[in-house]
Write a protein that holds these residues in place. Structure first.
Motif, PDB file in Angstrom:
ATOM      1  N   LYS A   1       0.838  -1.206   0.000  1.00  0.00           N
ATOM      2  CA  LYS A   1       0.000   0.000   0.000  1.00  0.00           C
ATOM      3  C   LYS A   1       0.874   1.257   0.000  1.00  0.00           C
ATOM      4  CE  LYS A   1      -4.051   2.113   2.096  1.00  0.00           C
ATOM      5  NZ  LYS A   1      -3.604   3.453   1.716  1.00  0.00           N
ATOM      6  N   THR A   2       1.968   1.197   0.739  1.00  0.00           N
ATOM      7  CA  THR A   2       2.901   2.330   0.740  1.00  0.00           C
ATOM      8  C   THR A   2       3.437   2.585  -0.663  1.00  0.00           C
ATOM      9  OG1 THR A   2       3.568   1.866   3.022  1.00  0.00           O
ATOM     10  CG2 THR A   2       5.058   3.223   1.720  1.00  0.00           C
ATOM     11  N   PHE A   3       3.763   1.506  -1.389  1.00  0.00           N
ATOM     12  CA  PHE A   3       4.253   1.669  -2.756  1.00  0.00           C
ATOM     13  C   PHE A   3       3.182   2.289  -3.656  1.00  0.00           C
ATOM     14  CE2 PHE A   3       4.310   0.094  -7.118  1.00  0.00           C
ATOM     15  CZ  PHE A   3       5.508   0.648  -7.556  1.00  0.00           C
TER      16      PHE A   3
ATOM     17  N   VAL B   1       9.481  -6.564 -23.015  1.00  0.00           N
ATOM     18  CA  VAL B   1      10.778  -7.240 -22.913  1.00  0.00           C
ATOM     19  C   VAL B   1      10.975  -7.783 -21.504  1.00  0.00           C
ATOM     20  CG1 VAL B   1      13.271  -6.933 -23.076  1.00  0.00           C
ATOM     21  CG2 VAL B   1      11.763  -5.832 -24.747  1.00  0.00           C
ATOM     22  N   ASN B   2      10.606  -6.993 -20.517  1.00  0.00           N
ATOM     23  CA  ASN B   2      10.765  -7.386 -19.119  1.00  0.00           C
ATOM     24  C   ASN B   2       9.398  -7.314 -18.444  1.00  0.00           C
ATOM     25  OD1 ASN B   2      11.530  -7.855 -16.512  1.00  0.00           O
ATOM     26  ND2 ASN B   2      13.142  -6.317 -16.453  1.00  0.00           N
ATOM     27  N   PRO B   3       8.637  -8.435 -18.466  1.00  0.00           N
ATOM     28  CA  PRO B   3       7.225  -8.387 -18.062  1.00  0.00           C
ATOM     29  C   PRO B   3       6.993  -8.501 -16.561  1.00  0.00           C
ATOM     30  CG  PRO B   3       7.756 -10.568 -18.860  1.00  0.00           C
ATOM     31  CD  PRO B   3       9.021  -9.751 -18.983  1.00  0.00           C
ATOM     32  N   VAL B   4       7.844  -7.862 -15.747  1.00  0.00           N
ATOM     33  CA  VAL B   4       7.608  -7.781 -14.306  1.00  0.00           C
ATOM     34  C   VAL B   4       7.770  -6.331 -13.869  1.00  0.00           C
ATOM     35  CG1 VAL B   4       8.144 -10.138 -13.567  1.00  0.00           C
ATOM     36  CG2 VAL B   4       9.998  -8.535 -13.979  1.00  0.00           C
ATOM     37  N   GLY B   5       7.241  -6.036 -12.684  1.00  0.00           N
ATOM     38  CA  GLY B   5       7.279  -4.680 -12.175  1.00  0.00           C
ATOM     39  C   GLY B   5       5.897  -4.058 -12.180  1.00  0.00           C
ATOM     40  N   TYR B   6       5.860  -2.742 -12.217  1.00  0.00           N
ATOM     41  CA  TYR B   6       4.608  -1.983 -12.124  1.00  0.00           C
ATOM     42  C   TYR B   6       3.932  -1.876 -13.492  1.00  0.00           C
ATOM     43  CZ  TYR B   6       1.421   1.957 -11.611  1.00  0.00           C
ATOM     44  OH  TYR B   6       0.314   2.760 -11.627  1.00  0.00           O
ATOM     45  N   HIS B   7       2.601  -1.904 -13.475  1.00  0.00           N
ATOM     46  CA  HIS B   7       1.853  -1.735 -14.725  1.00  0.00           C
ATOM     47  C   HIS B   7       0.460  -1.208 -14.398  1.00  0.00           C
ATOM     48  CE1 HIS B   7       1.321  -2.175 -18.967  1.00  0.00           C
ATOM     49  NE2 HIS B   7       0.392  -3.107 -18.893  1.00  0.00           N
ATOM     50  N   ASP B   8      -0.039  -0.289 -15.212  1.00  0.00           N
ATOM     51  CA  ASP B   8      -1.375   0.259 -14.985  1.00  0.00           C
ATOM     52  C   ASP B   8      -2.235   0.204 -16.241  1.00  0.00           C
ATOM     53  OD1 ASP B   8      -0.089   2.183 -16.470  1.00  0.00           O
ATOM     54  OD2 ASP B   8      -0.793   3.880 -15.281  1.00  0.00           O
ATOM     55  N   GLY B   9      -1.843  -0.645 -17.198  1.00  0.00           N
ATOM     56  CA  GLY B   9      -2.606  -0.731 -18.444  1.00  0.00           C
ATOM     57  C   GLY B   9      -2.875  -2.155 -18.862  1.00  0.00           C
ATOM     58  N   GLU B  10      -3.078  -3.059 -17.895  1.00  0.00           N
ATOM     59  CA  GLU B  10      -3.271  -4.463 -18.240  1.00  0.00           C
ATOM     60  C   GLU B  10      -4.636  -4.680 -18.892  1.00  0.00           C
ATOM     61  OE1 GLU B  10      -1.256  -7.826 -16.292  1.00  0.00           O
ATOM     62  OE2 GLU B  10      -3.199  -8.104 -15.337  1.00  0.00           O
ATOM     63  N   HIS B  11      -4.659  -5.613 -19.846  1.00  0.00           N
ATOM     64  CA  HIS B  11      -5.887  -5.969 -20.552  1.00  0.00           C
ATOM     65  C   HIS B  11      -6.252  -7.425 -20.275  1.00  0.00           C
ATOM     66  CE1 HIS B  11      -4.861  -2.313 -22.705  1.00  0.00           C
ATOM     67  NE2 HIS B  11      -5.989  -2.361 -23.382  1.00  0.00           N
TER      68      HIS B  11
ATOM     69  N   LYS C   1      -7.383  -1.311 -12.731  1.00  0.00           N
ATOM     70  CA  LYS C   1      -6.472  -1.678 -11.640  1.00  0.00           C
ATOM     71  C   LYS C   1      -5.056  -1.258 -11.996  1.00  0.00           C
ATOM     72  CE  LYS C   1      -5.181  -6.284 -13.323  1.00  0.00           C
ATOM     73  NZ  LYS C   1      -5.039  -7.704 -12.993  1.00  0.00           N
ATOM     74  N   GLU C   2      -4.190  -1.335 -11.014  1.00  0.00           N
ATOM     75  CA  GLU C   2      -2.744  -1.266 -11.227  1.00  0.00           C
ATOM     76  C   GLU C   2      -2.124  -2.455 -10.507  1.00  0.00           C
ATOM     77  OE1 GLU C   2      -1.194   2.456  -9.787  1.00  0.00           O
ATOM     78  OE2 GLU C   2      -2.491   2.497  -8.040  1.00  0.00           O
ATOM     79  N   VAL C   3      -0.992  -2.938 -11.025  1.00  0.00           N
ATOM     80  CA  VAL C   3      -0.399  -4.172 -10.503  1.00  0.00           C
ATOM     81  C   VAL C   3       1.112  -4.016 -10.349  1.00  0.00           C
ATOM     82  CG1 VAL C   3      -2.149  -5.536 -11.711  1.00  0.00           C
ATOM     83  CG2 VAL C   3       0.096  -5.281 -12.738  1.00  0.00           C
ATOM     84  N   PHE C   4       1.676  -4.928  -9.558  1.00  0.00           N
ATOM     85  CA  PHE C   4       3.126  -5.089  -9.494  1.00  0.00           C
ATOM     86  C   PHE C   4       3.401  -6.584  -9.447  1.00  0.00           C
ATOM     87  CE2 PHE C   4       7.477  -5.063  -8.274  1.00  0.00           C
ATOM     88  CZ  PHE C   4       7.973  -3.799  -8.560  1.00  0.00           C
ATOM     89  N   ASP C   5       4.234  -7.081 -10.380  1.00  0.00           N
ATOM     90  CA  ASP C   5       4.569  -8.498 -10.477  1.00  0.00           C
ATOM     91  C   ASP C   5       6.016  -8.743 -10.065  1.00  0.00           C
ATOM     92  OD1 ASP C   5       2.063  -9.124 -11.404  1.00  0.00           O
ATOM     93  OD2 ASP C   5       2.628  -9.138 -13.515  1.00  0.00           O
TER      94      ASP C   5
ATOM     95  N   SER D   1       6.847 -19.363 -11.417  1.00  0.00           N
ATOM     96  CA  SER D   1       5.844 -18.770 -10.532  1.00  0.00           C
ATOM     97  C   SER D   1       6.129 -17.295 -10.264  1.00  0.00           C
ATOM     98  CB  SER D   1       5.817 -19.520  -9.199  1.00  0.00           C
ATOM     99  OG  SER D   1       5.628 -20.906  -9.399  1.00  0.00           O
ATOM    100  N   PHE D   2       5.053 -16.556  -9.943  1.00  0.00           N
ATOM    101  CA  PHE D   2       5.248 -15.160  -9.577  1.00  0.00           C
ATOM    102  C   PHE D   2       4.179 -14.688  -8.609  1.00  0.00           C
ATOM    103  CE2 PHE D   2       2.502 -14.901 -13.305  1.00  0.00           C
ATOM    104  CZ  PHE D   2       1.650 -13.830 -13.076  1.00  0.00           C
ATOM    105  N   LEU D   3       4.541 -13.642  -7.868  1.00  0.00           N
ATOM    106  CA  LEU D   3       3.645 -12.969  -6.937  1.00  0.00           C
ATOM    107  C   LEU D   3       3.139 -11.695  -7.602  1.00  0.00           C
ATOM    108  CD1 LEU D   3       2.686 -13.064  -3.860  1.00  0.00           C
ATOM    109  CD2 LEU D   3       4.490 -11.368  -3.461  1.00  0.00           C
ATOM    110  N   ARG D   4       1.864 -11.413  -7.433  1.00  0.00           N
ATOM    111  CA  ARG D   4       1.278 -10.196  -7.994  1.00  0.00           C
ATOM    112  C   ARG D   4       0.573  -9.411  -6.889  1.00  0.00           C
ATOM    113  NH1 ARG D   4      -2.200 -10.055 -13.418  1.00  0.00           N
ATOM    114  NH2 ARG D   4      -0.065  -9.847 -14.162  1.00  0.00           N
ATOM    115  N   ILE D   5       0.702  -8.117  -6.935  1.00  0.00           N
ATOM    116  CA  ILE D   5      -0.074  -7.243  -6.071  1.00  0.00           C
ATOM    117  C   ILE D   5      -1.038  -6.466  -6.944  1.00  0.00           C
ATOM    118  CG2 ILE D   5      -0.038  -5.382  -4.387  1.00  0.00           C
ATOM    119  CD1 ILE D   5       3.183  -7.168  -4.924  1.00  0.00           C
ATOM    120  N   ASN D   6      -2.328  -6.562  -6.653  1.00  0.00           N
ATOM    121  CA  ASN D   6      -3.366  -5.832  -7.369  1.00  0.00           C
ATOM    122  C   ASN D   6      -3.926  -4.712  -6.500  1.00  0.00           C
ATOM    123  OD1 ASN D   6      -3.674  -7.567  -9.778  1.00  0.00           O
ATOM    124  ND2 ASN D   6      -4.540  -9.080  -8.385  1.00  0.00           N
TER     125      ASN D   6
END
Length: 349
Positions: free
Chosen positions: A79-81, A97-107, A115-119, A195-200
């Motif tokens: 939440k702080t992030f 190219v690097n499909p991890v990190g922050y994103h706010d345009g997922e389809h 939503k916005e996410v971080f993988d 495997s990966f962790l996602r924050i939504n």
């Protein structure tokens, strides 16, 4: 009411009021894993998990072994992030190219999610195929992106992911036993797991009647372990009739759902259910799924032990890594064609 960017607008048949009947008494099972400590109750737990996988593809677990304080720490840290200014968040923005990190345009299904996410990959670096070309055997390494703030982001997320992975593998063993297979039947598929962790984060939405936090979809993975907050919004489509049911937040519970890989391995005995996330006008919502994915070189196809002349394979096999790379393209923008689905591998009879 406020106008909504048309990229978020769902087709009428996929909006939050479609095929949804409120106040239904039935809901997905909640299974207490502490019952595994009672030798006389173990088989009952295994049977209940098998029944849930077959009827719903979803269930919740309590007394699951993931420490509450670890979960609370990761919820506070992420939440702080997300509360940071956008100029900070885009410093760790992901791309094709690097499909991890922050994103706010997922389809999802070619419609933008509210939503916005971080993988974060569980293994860092992670090995993935270089391209979608079936003839290209090249591999490349992908590294996690690490935000500068908050300073404990990486450590806190990695600690939680270790606990989530341990639970996922435990549940996988119980699922294997429910199928009449050896407990560790699936373990070799995860030597180089992807495997990966996602924050939504789902912000308040001015038009929840038109947009969804996540559109209707099935998870492509093996199983998912989801922590959801008290706000609620996750819905699952019942296998028998497609009616949408809310998944009620249960304090300290984790939601388990079956992904495409398990549906194919079991030759459709177990169900990868469609699910979606509805949003609201006043409250933000957080969820933290851990997606258990096999190694890139694993071929996903019905298990030999679960097919027969009477129950022939319903799917052609596919390489997990190639499927992942191809599927990932549709997360970033609207494509001109439908993204790849497991139905594309169904055997025509």
């Amino acid at each position: 009411m406020e106008d909504l960017d048309p990229t978020y607008i769902q087709a009428p048949e996929h909006r939050s009021d479609s095929n949804f009947i409120p106040n239904q008494p039935e809901e997905i099972p909640v299974i207490d894993l502490s019952r595994l400590d009672d030798h006389d109750d173990v088989q009952n737990v295994i049977s209940e998990i098998g029944d849930a996988c077959e009827k719903w593809g979803f269930f919740q677990v309590i007394n699951h072994g993931v420490p509450c304080d670890t979960r609370q720490r990761v919820e506070k840290t992420v939440k702080t992030f997300f509360d940071l200014p956008m100029e900070e968040k885009i410093k760790v923005k992901r791309d094709e190219v690097n499909p991890v990190g922050y994103h706010d345009g997922e389809h999802t299904k070619n419609v933008r999610d509210w939503k916005e996410v971080f993988d974060i990959y569980f293994k860092d670096p992670m090995v993935i195929p270089s391209s979608t070309d079936p003839e290209d055997e090249g591999l490349r390494l992908v590294y996690n992106k690490r935000p500068q703030f908050p300073s404990d982001f990486r450590e806190t997320c990695e600690e939680y992911a270790r606990h989530a992975e341990k639970l996922a593998l435990k549940v996988l063993e119980l699922i294997s036993l429910s199928l009449g297979l050896p407990k560790k039947r699936f373990h070799n598929y995860f030597k180089e797991q992807m495997s990966f962790l996602r924050i939504n984060r789902y912000p308040p939405c001015p038009r929840p009647d038109l947009a969804l936090g996540v559109g209707h979809h099935k998870d492509a993975d093996v199983i998912s372990v989801l922590a959801q907050d008290e706000v609620g919004g996750l819905q699952v489509s019942r296998r028998s009739d497609g009616v949408w049911f809310p998944i009620r937040p249960v304090p300290n519970a984790l939601v388990i759902n079956i992904g495409n890989c398990m549906e194919i391995w079991t030759n459709d005995k177990y169900w990868s259910a469609e699910h979606r996330v509805v949003v609201n006008t006043t409250r933000e919502r957080y969820s933290i799924p851990f997606f258990l994915l096999p190694s890139h070189d694993v071929e996903v196809k019905p298990l030999e032990e679960l097919v027969s002349l009477e129950n022939p394979p319903r799917y052609k096999g596919y390489k997990w890594g190639k499927f992942y790379v191809s599927r990932n393209r549709s997360d970033f923008r609207k494509l001109e064609t439908k993204n790849i689905q497991i139905d594309d591998f169904k055997v025509v009879t």
